[in-house]
Design an enzyme around this catalytic site. Structure first.
Site, PDB file in Angstrom:
ATOM      1  N   GLU A  66      -0.727  -2.748  -6.487  1.00 48.51           N
ATOM      2  CA  GLU A  66      -0.269  -3.505  -6.145  1.00 48.51           C
ATOM      3  C   GLU A  66       1.043  -3.673  -7.374  1.00 48.51           C
ATOM      4  OE1 GLU A  66       1.337  -4.544  -3.392  1.00 48.51           O
ATOM      5  OE2 GLU A  66      -0.562  -3.882  -1.879  1.00 48.51           O
ATOM      6  N   CYS A  76       0.965  -1.153  -0.288  1.00 50.79           N
ATOM      7  CA  CYS A  76       0.271   0.091  -0.354  1.00 50.79           C
ATOM      8  C   CYS A  76       0.735   1.588   0.044  1.00 50.79           C
ATOM      9  CB  CYS A  76      -1.199  -0.283   1.533  1.00 50.79           C
ATOM     10  SG  CYS A  76      -1.860   1.289   1.000  1.00 50.79           S
TER      11      CYS A  76
END
Length: 230
Positions: A103, A4
């Site tokens: 991601e 993140c």
């Protein structure tokens, strides 16, 4: 790779007001490639009311001697013992609105980004902690961090961790400073993978300087080399 360290925030002020029942006069511009150290919007409780506050993404503890850049994430498993976070989890919790996080997966020789969404591009909220720090010029700096947990089955295809997403029905519990620590810690778990989906986006997202909507555009990826995994 860190978990993140990018997300998307393209929601409107109206959607923030409706979903979080929080108001302020902060202008909100859609952002497609939010990165650490940048200012982001947070929702927190102040005197019993929810308030939208702009903060630096990358928490600087009140006791820090200088700016640090490593605290844009906080591990849930150690949040009650890590000096930077152990007091904040009790009193300084916030929600960080987003509508996707990213991601990466190595496919062939390409670092391919994927967007992870909740529902149909729904607005959701990361679990966050915040603090206040006085810089050398005596200016007040509000900053925050995003809590992470082990990955659900969808995210685990790319990373062993994911940001904590707070369900709507738990917003009040998370923000209320009088909530028991046991109840708060119980929220620090993987989000239901069946309520999420992912898709590849443009590799121009890899450069945090690229901020236009094209970085978040769904794309097709070339067939991977033999043995590569999606």
């Amino acid at each position: 790779m860190a978990v993140c360290n990018r997300f998307r925030a393209t929601y409107s002020r109206t959607s923030i007001e409706e979903q979080f029942q929080a108001w302020d006069e902060i202008e909100n511009t859609p952002r497609f490639n939010v990165a650490p150290t940048q200012p982001i919007l947070t929702v927190r409780s102040e005197s019993g009311k929810r308030k939208v506050t702009e903060m630096r993404w990358g928490l600087i503890p009140s006791w820090a001697s200088g700016v640090t850049f490593s605290n844009f994430n906080a591990r849930s498993e150690s949040v009650t013992t890590t000096p930077s976070f152990r007091d904040l989890i009790k009193t300084n919790r916030c929600l960080i609105p987003a509508d996707a996080f990213y991601e990466w997966q190595k496919i062939g020789g390409v670092k391919q980004p994927f967007a992870f969404e909740v529902g149909d591009k729904e607005l959701f909220a990361f679990a966050g902690l915040w603090d206040e720090w006085i810089d050398p010029q005596r200016r007040l700096v509000k900053s925050c961090t995003i809590l992470t947990t082990e990955a659900n089955s969808l995210v685990a295809e790319m990373h062993d961790r994911m940001p904590v997403i707070v369900p709507r029905e738990a917003y009040e519990l998370w923000l209320d400073p009088d909530s028991s620590l046991q109840e708060v810690l119980a929220l620090l778990k993987p989000f239901d993978s069946s309520s999420m989906h992912k898709y590849p986006v443009s590799t121009t997202l890899n450069n945090s300087q690229n901020q236009g909507p094209e970085v978040a555009t769904k794309t097709e990826i070339k067939a991977p080399a033999q043995g590569a995994l999606f």
